[in-house]
Design a protein around this motif. Structure first.
Motif, mmCIF file in Angstrom:
data_model
loop_
_atom_site.group_PDB
_atom_site.id
_atom_site.type_symbol
_atom_site.label_atom_id
_atom_site.label_comp_id
_atom_site.label_asym_id
_atom_site.label_seq_id
_atom_site.Cartn_x
_atom_site.Cartn_y
_atom_site.Cartn_z
ATOM 1 N N VAL A 254 0.873 -1.270 -0.009
ATOM 2 C CA VAL A 254 -0.101 0.011 0.018
ATOM 3 C C VAL A 254 0.732 1.358 0.099
ATOM 4 O O VAL A 254 0.710 2.218 -0.817
ATOM 5 C CB VAL A 254 -0.888 0.148 1.186
ATOM 6 N N LEU A 296 -7.620 4.875 -2.970
ATOM 7 C CA LEU A 296 -7.196 3.960 -1.583
ATOM 8 C C LEU A 296 -8.472 4.171 -0.568
ATOM 9 O O LEU A 296 -8.841 5.520 -0.334
ATOM 10 C CB LEU A 296 -5.851 4.349 -1.009
ATOM 11 N N VAL A 301 -8.328 -0.928 4.039
ATOM 12 C CA VAL A 301 -6.802 -1.207 4.099
ATOM 13 C C VAL A 301 -6.617 -2.280 5.183
ATOM 14 O O VAL A 301 -5.830 -3.177 5.290
ATOM 15 C CB VAL A 301 -5.965 0.004 4.093
#
Length: 395
Positions: A254, A296, A301
């Motif tokens: 990420v 994102l 996440v």
């Protein structure tokens, strides 16, 4: 409107570049698509994107493509080294996406640099094999080189503007930078038992947990040689010393890389693992355009984790760092050896753990004298492939 050439049009970077162009068709025109042997894919690309030129490195592939194109097609089919150089140096060309995998991409990429083009650099071997010569040619021609690799692009994005404007000649300390933090996922074998690595198959090595990539680069990710090659590339792109580059294992992919400043700040570039993001950034720099990538979602996440690289698990990474310290000649040998050893592994001729053994043995042949021209570098590349093949056969 930018007139573009895409070297490696039928590969994954080529596909991502064409996707970005499709989202911004009013700003980009495709002058030429370049590929090696994949006629089926090139035919489909010609029909969809209608480039002025379709160049096949393989002459037989070019002949077949010509036969399969519609008689009414206006696409010109070419082949041959001189014709390729004419494409990347053509006066009408503004931007060259350099995405041919391996040593094969060096010469056309270098030709584009010598011609002073805007070069979007996805062929890391250009710097791994000829870093010093490549940077010298950049300086002579005034070419603008922008890094496409997600890690180097991330670093580029978080550098001060002053350093963005002098790629290859950065003064990191002067800009208040203490370290470049180069992140890598650790690949599919990050948590595997060390004793099991020798039994890993090509299919297992190519199953990357986060990225969709070609087979060769997937194996390099599994061995972390890819991170080693990127370490060498970072050294040249950002004029960094060994003390200024650190590798950080980040399994989630990420955070694409970070820059650590003298005041204690760390600035990172984050995003979904999709190459269209760095490609779009390079294509439009210093502006921003649509990439087609979803932003994102931090709520999805989850955890971000970080590890120090284990050189026992990843000996290829250690070899690359050592070769970088030795210089351009050692990195040329390492790149050539690795291409041969990875191909042998993919063809089930050697074990996964033998890749590092072949590479280490080939590094015993580093010449004592520096090589100062591209012909000598290419000759060393050829000789290194012979050494590597001999070691593969011994195994």
């Amino acid at each position: 409107m930018q007139n573009m050439v895409i070297l490696g049009a039928t590969g994954s970077i080529g596909a991502s570049t064409l996707s970005v162009i499709s989202n911004n068709f009013e700003a980009y025109s495709i002058y030429a698509l370049v590929a090696n042997t994949n006629v089926d894919k090139m035919l489909a690309l010609c029909e969809l994107h209608q480039p002025q030129i379709a160049h096949m490195v393989d002459a037989n592939a070019a002949k077949l493509l010509q036969e399969r194109l519609s008689p009414s097609s206006k696409v010109e089919v070419t082949t041959g080294e001189d014709e390729l150089y004419a494409i990347v140096t053509a006066t009408c060309v503004d931007t060259v996406m350099a995405a041919i995998v391996g040593a094969a991409g060096l010469m056309p990429t270098l030709a584009a640099v010598k011609a002073g083009k805007r070069v979007l650099l996805a062929n890391k071997e250009s710097l791994v094999m000829s870093g010093r010569l490549f940077i010298e040619e950049m300086k002579k021609s005034g070419a603008q080189v922008l890094p496409v690799d997600s890690e180097h692009n991330a670093i580029f994005q978080v550098l001060p503007e002053s350093e963005q404007q002098r790629i290859g000649f950065c003064e990191l300390k002067e800009a208040g930078i203490s370290h470049i933090l180069l992140t890598g996922s650790g690949g599919p074998f990050l948590s595997s038992e060390l004793s099991s690595l020798a039994q890993m198959t090509p299919a297992q090595a190519c199953k990357h947990p986060n990225w969709s990539m070609g087979r060769k680069i997937s194996v390099d990710s599994a061995s972390m040689m890819n991170k080693g090659l990127e370490y060498i590339e970072a050294r040249w792109l950002f004029n960094a010393s060994a003390e200024q580059i650190k590798v950080v294992v980040h399994p989630q992919s990420v955070i694409h890389s970070m820059v650590q400043y003298l005041d204690g700040s760390v600035i990172a570039q984050l995003g979904n693992p999709d190459m269209r993001t760095p490609i779009a950034h390079c294509m439009s720099y210093p502006q921003r355009i649509r990439s087609g990538v979803e932003p994102l979602d931090f709520f999805k996440v989850g955890q971000l984790s970080f590890l120090e690289p284990d050189f026992t698990r990843f000996p290829c990474l250690a070899l690359a760092i050592d070769a970088c310290e030795q210089g351009q000649e050692a990195t040329t040998i390492l790149n050539a050896s690795n291409e041969i050893s990875v191909a042998a592994f993919l063809n089930n001729k050697i074990k996964f753990t033998d890749i590092a053994k072949v590479n280490e043995n080939c590094l015993s042949h580093v010449p004592k004298q520096a090589l100062n021209n591209i012909d000598d570098i290419l000759a060393l590349d050829v000789q290194s492939r012979i050494y590597a093949t001999e070691w593969v056969n011994k195994i």
